[in-house]
Design a protein around this motif. Structure first.
Motif, PDB file in Angstrom:
ATOM      1  N   PHE A  95      44.381  50.039  44.538  1.00 26.34           N
ATOM      2  CA  PHE A  95      43.322  50.980  44.176  1.00 26.34           C
ATOM      3  C   PHE A  95      43.796  51.977  43.137  1.00 26.34           C
ATOM      4  O   PHE A  95      43.050  52.377  42.244  1.00 26.34           O
ATOM      5  N   PRO A 104      37.656  48.828  38.598  1.00 30.28           N
ATOM      6  CA  PRO A 104      37.160  48.055  39.749  1.00 30.28           C
ATOM      7  C   PRO A 104      37.487  46.577  39.609  1.00 30.28           C
ATOM      8  O   PRO A 104      37.235  45.975  38.564  1.00 30.28           O
ATOM      9  N   ARG A 105      38.045  46.012  40.651  1.00 28.49           N
ATOM     10  CA  ARG A 105      38.438  44.609  40.639  1.00 28.49           C
ATOM     11  C   ARG A 105      38.307  44.050  42.048  1.00 28.49           C
ATOM     12  O   ARG A 105      38.556  44.746  43.024  1.00 28.49           O
ATOM     13  N   TYR A 108      36.659  45.813  45.214  1.00 32.11           N
ATOM     14  CA  TYR A 108      36.129  47.099  44.769  1.00 32.11           C
ATOM     15  C   TYR A 108      34.866  46.944  43.924  1.00 32.11           C
ATOM     16  O   TYR A 108      34.144  47.926  43.715  1.00 32.11           O
ATOM     17  N   ARG A 109      34.600  45.768  43.440  1.00 37.23           N
ATOM     18  CA  ARG A 109      33.326  45.520  42.777  1.00 37.23           C
ATOM     19  C   ARG A 109      32.187  45.491  43.806  1.00 37.23           C
ATOM     20  O   ARG A 109      31.042  45.783  43.487  1.00 37.23           O
ATOM     21  N   ARG A 112      33.079  50.536  47.070  1.00 37.40           N
ATOM     22  CA  ARG A 112      34.041  51.511  46.555  1.00 37.40           C
ATOM     23  C   ARG A 112      35.178  51.765  47.539  1.00 37.40           C
ATOM     24  O   ARG A 112      36.315  52.008  47.127  1.00 37.40           O
ATOM     25  N   PHE A 166      34.908  55.415  37.664  1.00 32.15           N
ATOM     26  CA  PHE A 166      35.003  54.466  38.780  1.00 32.15           C
ATOM     27  C   PHE A 166      33.785  54.580  39.678  1.00 32.15           C
ATOM     28  O   PHE A 166      33.219  53.568  40.110  1.00 32.15           O
ATOM     29  N   GLU A 169      30.634  52.955  38.273  1.00 34.93           N
ATOM     30  CA  GLU A 169      30.626  51.500  38.229  1.00 34.93           C
ATOM     31  C   GLU A 169      30.622  50.862  39.614  1.00 34.93           C
ATOM     32  O   GLU A 169      30.549  49.631  39.717  1.00 34.93           O
ATOM     33  N   THR A 170      30.727  51.660  40.660  1.00 36.40           N
ATOM     34  CA  THR A 170      30.853  51.111  42.012  1.00 36.40           C
ATOM     35  C   THR A 170      29.853  51.779  42.948  1.00 36.40           C
ATOM     36  O   THR A 170      29.138  52.696  42.564  1.00 36.40           O
ATOM     37  N   GLN A 183      27.640  46.523  38.206  1.00 35.50           N
ATOM     38  CA  GLN A 183      28.861  45.791  38.505  1.00 35.50           C
ATOM     39  C   GLN A 183      28.524  44.313  38.613  1.00 35.50           C
ATOM     40  O   GLN A 183      27.341  43.943  38.744  1.00 35.50           O
TER      41      GLN A 183
END
Length: 222
Positions: A95, A104-105, A108-109, A112, A166, A169-170, A183
């Motif tokens: 993280f 985000p990967r 986490y996509r 969060r 972050f 995007e999440t 996302q």
């Protein structure tokens, strides 16, 4: 349900909340160093957990507060694999720091805070599938720890440009950011090892659950 159990539950919550409270952690790290802080936090968490386990055992069966619905145990069994997947993916996906999270990967996509969401889901599932006082205290405490962690980490994310990006995007709610178009779902980033590991951990828990907790999660199968 006893006063000792309630007091130990508050101590357990405090052992997670106080050291991570904004401003407290940096001050302790500055005074003790990261290894010293980690040692203090670990010892405090283990001691309060041991006190809670002891108080939980001494509380006995506990007063029945409500009767679980017939559909509750099957629902727990059906959704717990998701909990183990969230936890396995959280442990194996970096993280970063709240002030500078990684892009985000993977998991986490989807959400969060996969670890905290997993813990909260575990607590809520078990809470509605039980009815005695001492287990209600247990699962409410775990839910409170998860909610505090999410609120605290979300607050920390707001304090930096990287954190705000972050957040944008999440989503905390699983799949909400994907459905909103903020996302994309990238299952390849999660891979097969994490779901397999989560399912293996779930199978192991099914096997040892009667020994550890005296309850067979699949008793409803007859």
């Amino acid at each position: 349900m006893t006063t000792a159990l309630l007091a130990s539950a508050l101590l357990l919550f405090a052992s997670h909340a106080v050291p991570s409270w904004p401003g407290v952690r940096p001050a302790l790290v500055a005074r003790l160093g990261r290894p010293g802080f980690a040692a203090l936090h670990s010892v405090g968490s283990l001691v309060t957990l041991a006190l809670f386990v002891f108080a939980y055992a001494e509380a006995g069966g506990g007063m029945p507060l409500f009767v679980p619905a017939d559909w509750a145990p099957p629902l727990v069994a059906a959704l717990m694999p998701l909990v183990f997947l969230l936890l396995a993916a959280r442990v194996t996906t970096r993280f970063g720091e709240p002030a500078a999270p990684n892009p985000p990967r993977g998991i986490y996509r989807i959400t969060r805070f996969p670890g905290s969401v997993g813990l909260l889901l575990w607590a809520l599932l078990h809470l509605q599938a039980t009815g005695d006082g001492r287990r209600v205290v247990l699962f409410v405490t775990m839910a409170a720890i998860a909610l505090f962690a999410m609120a605290k980490n979300d607050w920390l994310l707001r304090r930096s440009a990287e954190g705000r990006a972050f957040r944008a995007e999440t989503s905390i709610l699983p799949f909400a950011a994907i459905l909103a178009g903020r996302q994309r779902l990238a299952l390849a980033e999660i891979g097969w090892a994490r779901p397999f590991g989560g399912l293996a951990a779930y199978a192991a828990m099914l096997a040892v659950h009667p020994l550890l907790f005296g309850v067979d999660p699949l008793w409803w199968l007859g």
